[in-house]
Design a protein around this motif. Structure first.
Motif, PDB file in Angstrom:
ATOM      1  N   LYS A 184     101.365  57.059   8.390  1.00 56.55           N
ATOM      2  CA  LYS A 184     101.098  55.692   8.676  1.00 56.55           C
ATOM      3  C   LYS A 184      99.883  55.528   9.518  1.00 56.55           C
ATOM      4  O   LYS A 184      99.297  56.721  10.022  1.00 56.55           O
ATOM      5  N   LEU A 185      99.354  54.393   9.268  1.00 55.77           N
ATOM      6  CA  LEU A 185      98.205  54.003  10.101  1.00 55.77           C
ATOM      7  C   LEU A 185      98.621  53.388  11.706  1.00 55.77           C
ATOM      8  O   LEU A 185      99.467  52.697  11.771  1.00 55.77           O
ATOM      9  N   PHE A 186      97.650  53.917  12.428  1.00 53.95           N
ATOM     10  CA  PHE A 186      97.922  53.593  13.892  1.00 53.95           C
ATOM     11  C   PHE A 186      96.916  52.433  14.254  1.00 53.95           C
ATOM     12  O   PHE A 186      95.764  52.939  14.363  1.00 53.95           O
ATOM     13  N   ASP A 187      97.240  51.527  14.654  1.00 55.49           N
ATOM     14  CA  ASP A 187      96.249  50.320  15.073  1.00 55.49           C
ATOM     15  C   ASP A 187      95.743  50.545  16.447  1.00 55.49           C
ATOM     16  O   ASP A 187      96.535  50.456  17.412  1.00 55.49           O
ATOM     17  N   PRO A 188      94.367  50.764  16.596  1.00 56.26           N
ATOM     18  CA  PRO A 188      93.705  51.189  17.713  1.00 56.26           C
ATOM     19  C   PRO A 188      93.303  49.811  18.551  1.00 56.26           C
ATOM     20  O   PRO A 188      92.740  49.977  19.504  1.00 56.26           O
ATOM     21  N   THR A 189      93.449  48.685  18.172  1.00 59.93           N
ATOM     22  CA  THR A 189      93.112  47.564  18.457  1.00 59.93           C
ATOM     23  C   THR A 189      93.867  46.712  19.237  1.00 59.93           C
ATOM     24  O   THR A 189      95.110  46.767  19.067  1.00 59.93           O
ATOM     25  N   SER A 190      93.391  45.979  20.189  1.00 62.80           N
ATOM     26  CA  SER A 190      94.376  44.735  20.970  1.00 62.80           C
ATOM     27  C   SER A 190      93.454  43.828  21.096  1.00 62.80           C
ATOM     28  O   SER A 190      92.292  43.565  21.357  1.00 62.80           O
ATOM     29  N   THR A 241     102.285  49.319  13.212  1.00 64.00           N
ATOM     30  CA  THR A 241     101.899  50.494  11.950  1.00 64.00           C
ATOM     31  C   THR A 241     102.104  49.884  10.686  1.00 64.00           C
ATOM     32  O   THR A 241     102.981  48.844  10.608  1.00 64.00           O
ATOM     33  N   VAL A 247      99.622  61.564  19.163  1.00 61.13           N
ATOM     34  CA  VAL A 247      99.327  60.232  20.208  1.00 61.13           C
ATOM     35  C   VAL A 247     100.267  60.408  21.438  1.00 61.13           C
ATOM     36  O   VAL A 247      99.911  60.672  22.333  1.00 61.13           O
ATOM     37  N   ILE A 307      95.439  56.427  21.007  1.00 57.66           N
ATOM     38  CA  ILE A 307      95.160  56.311  19.526  1.00 57.66           C
ATOM     39  C   ILE A 307      93.595  56.509  19.468  1.00 57.66           C
ATOM     40  O   ILE A 307      93.305  57.225  18.629  1.00 57.66           O
ATOM     41  N   ASN A 308      92.967  55.636  20.133  1.00 54.51           N
ATOM     42  CA  ASN A 308      91.256  55.627  20.081  1.00 54.51           C
ATOM     43  C   ASN A 308      90.723  57.219  20.297  1.00 54.51           C
ATOM     44  O   ASN A 308      90.059  57.723  19.668  1.00 54.51           O
ATOM     45  N   LYS A 328      96.925  52.460  23.207  1.00 56.75           N
ATOM     46  CA  LYS A 328      95.573  52.198  22.353  1.00 56.75           C
ATOM     47  C   LYS A 328      94.480  53.299  22.946  1.00 56.75           C
ATOM     48  O   LYS A 328      93.800  53.525  22.095  1.00 56.75           O
ATOM     49  N   MET A 331      91.594  59.488  17.498  1.00 58.45           N
ATOM     50  CA  MET A 331      90.547  59.172  16.258  1.00 58.45           C
ATOM     51  C   MET A 331      89.235  59.660  16.791  1.00 58.45           C
ATOM     52  O   MET A 331      88.533  60.185  15.855  1.00 58.45           O
ATOM     53  N   PRO A 347      95.536  59.544  13.461  1.00 62.80           N
ATOM     54  CA  PRO A 347      96.586  59.905  14.576  1.00 62.80           C
ATOM     55  C   PRO A 347      97.872  60.135  13.739  1.00 62.80           C
ATOM     56  O   PRO A 347      97.976  59.612  12.498  1.00 62.80           O
ATOM     57  N   THR A 348      98.600  60.694  14.400  1.00 66.88           N
ATOM     58  CA  THR A 348     100.014  61.006  13.972  1.00 66.88           C
ATOM     59  C   THR A 348     101.005  60.574  15.180  1.00 66.88           C
ATOM     60  O   THR A 348     100.342  60.580  16.433  1.00 66.88           O
ATOM     61  N   ASP A 349     102.195  60.442  15.244  1.00 72.61           N
ATOM     62  CA  ASP A 349     103.197  60.271  16.248  1.00 72.61           C
ATOM     63  C   ASP A 349     102.995  61.429  17.306  1.00 72.61           C
ATOM     64  O   ASP A 349     102.796  61.130  18.281  1.00 72.61           O
TER      65      ASP A 349
END
Lengths: 345, 92
Positions: B2-8, A2, A35, A67-68, A64, A71, A30-32
């Motif tokens: 905060k930003l949530f990184d969606p990548t892997s 983060t 998600v 999160i997506n 992941k 989004m 997103p937020t905690d």
């Protein structure tokens, strides 16, 4: 990982753009809580592995995906559909690398069946391929965002689409199971009617088939056979699958005819063909046209089951659709049962 | 917020690269045909040119299941045993 970022929602949205994490449309930051709600609705731990693309050393992990999905605008209860679709993409028989990377620019078509359709309100009726329904738009979008962000499938890198197509943003619809001429798609592929399922299918085009006069199967199906055997079809060098979506009055014609699904498939298998002369004149096959080429036929399908048939769309109208499959017979549509956690069912 | 990184990123795995040959003369050539249209024709022409220029011989040709699939381990093992140099990678 983060990173501290702005407090303003607009700046947050811009930050996701700046990071290169969107599909071109604004995303829901997103937020905690969002998600966690997504993972809970899927009955998943954040570190659970959803699938793997072996040839890319790419592992798809639940956090992941969650999160997506946030989004993309999914509600938490959509996540089981997204997860099942991703499992389909990761299935070895889908052979992900081809349709995901090809110049053909395939959309990943998601066809949802079973009780979850009604529970989530996934559109199977009017404008089934179009805009206006949140689950259709956001489930399809979530799968594409996961592909981009967590499956190494970015345009210009390992997504080499020459043109792509609008279905690459999102392409999700439900089968219209009421008044169906036959059993629904997921049952025809081995699941129970009470199961919910999603079928993933790679298609690089969609065109609508119109016939307002046909009252019997033969002339109607002749239009499909003709549409599927045009000189520009991608699959004339080898066999692959194609999807037919029967809508409106066309589904009624077939239901009232009493033709079985297999009989329709057999008819299409026989009639979806062109002569070698046709293909040579169009430079789809090499060499000069020989006299025998005018009477030498080349079929587009190998087996009846290569022709997938579903029902969707409005009940009125003389439109259906053909969606030729991506490139080669090694990529197969995959149907996956949707696992719905007890607490979110 | 905060930003949530969606990548892997892909899982990194160590790969031992074969040493590059000091010269190309007389090497045993392996061909991997990924089954793309005309890939067999192009590889054959390439092999012919390498034979004329460097005296290489085609030790074996392996055909992949499809362009979408990675080469299988058995084929890699055979190529490792029978070829000094492998040519692959035909695209659109």
């Amino acid at each position: 990982m983060t990173t501290d970022a702005a407090q303003d929602p607009q700046q947050l949205i811009e930050a996701y753009y700046d990071a290169g994490w969107t599909d071109g449309l604004p995303v829901v930051p997103p937020t905690d809580a969002s998600v966690e709600a997504m993972l809970a609705a899927g009955g998943l731990r954040g570190d659970e592995v959803i699938g793997e693309i072996a040839g890319r050393n790419q592992v798809v992990v639940a956090d992941k995906v969650a999160i997506n999905a946030v989004m993309a605008g999914c509600r938490p209860e959509y996540l089981p559909v997204v997860v099942a679709a991703l499992k389909g993409l990761c299935h070895a028989d889908f052979a992900y690398h081809g349709p995901a990377s090809s110049t053909g620019g395939s959309a990943m078509v998601l066809i949802v069946n079973g009780p979850i359709v009604r529970a989530l309100g996934i559109n199977s009726g009017n404008n089934a391929f179009g805009q206006g329904h949140r689950p259709n738009a956001t489930i399809g979008r979530a799968v594409r965002l996961v592909m981009m962000n967590a499956m190494n499938t970015r345009p210009g890198l390992l997504d080499r689409a020459t043109l792509g197509n609008p279905g690459k943003y999102a392409f999700c619809f439900a089968e219209h199971e009421d008044d169906h001429p036959w059993e629904p798609l997921h049952v025809s592929r081995g699941l129970r009617p009470e199961d919910s399922a999603v079928t993933v299918y790679a298609s690089n085009s969609l065109y609508q088939v119109y016939n307002q006069l046909a009252a019997t199967p033969e002339p109607l199906l002749a239009c499909f056979a003709d549409a599927l055997s045009n000189l520009g079809v991608p699959n004339m060098k080898g066999f692959n699958q194609s999807l037919l979506v029967l809508a409106g009055e066309h589904a009624d014609v077939l239901r009232q005819s009493g033709w079985s699904r297999r009989k329709v498939q057999d008819f299409l298998l026989e009639h979806t063909r062109r002569t070698v002369a046709d293909f040579k004149r169009a430079a789809r096959l090499p060499g000069a046209v020989e006299p025998a080429d005018a009477t030498t036929w080349r079929r587009l399908f190998e087996r009846p089951d290569d022709i997938l048939i579903v029902c969707a769309g409005g009940r009125a109208g003389s439109w259906s659709a053909c969606l030729p499959g991506w490139g080669n017979k090694w990529t197969k549509a995959i149907t996956t049962r949707i696992e719905i956690p007890r607490r979110s069912a | 917020m905060k930003l949530f990184d969606p990548t892997s990123k892909p899982v990194e795995r160590a790969v031992d690269l074969a040493p590059r040959p000091a010269n190309l003369g007389g090497l045993r050539l392996g061909l991997v045909d990924n089954t793309k249209f005309n890939s067999d024709t192009l590889l054959a022409k390439l092999a012919d040119r390498l034979a004329r220029r460097h005296g290489m011989t085609v030790a074996l040709t392996s055909r992949k299941r499809s362009p979408s699939h990675e080469i299988d381990e058995a084929a890699v093992k055979t190529l490792r045993a029978q070829a000094d140099l492998v040519v692959s990678g035909i695209g659109d």
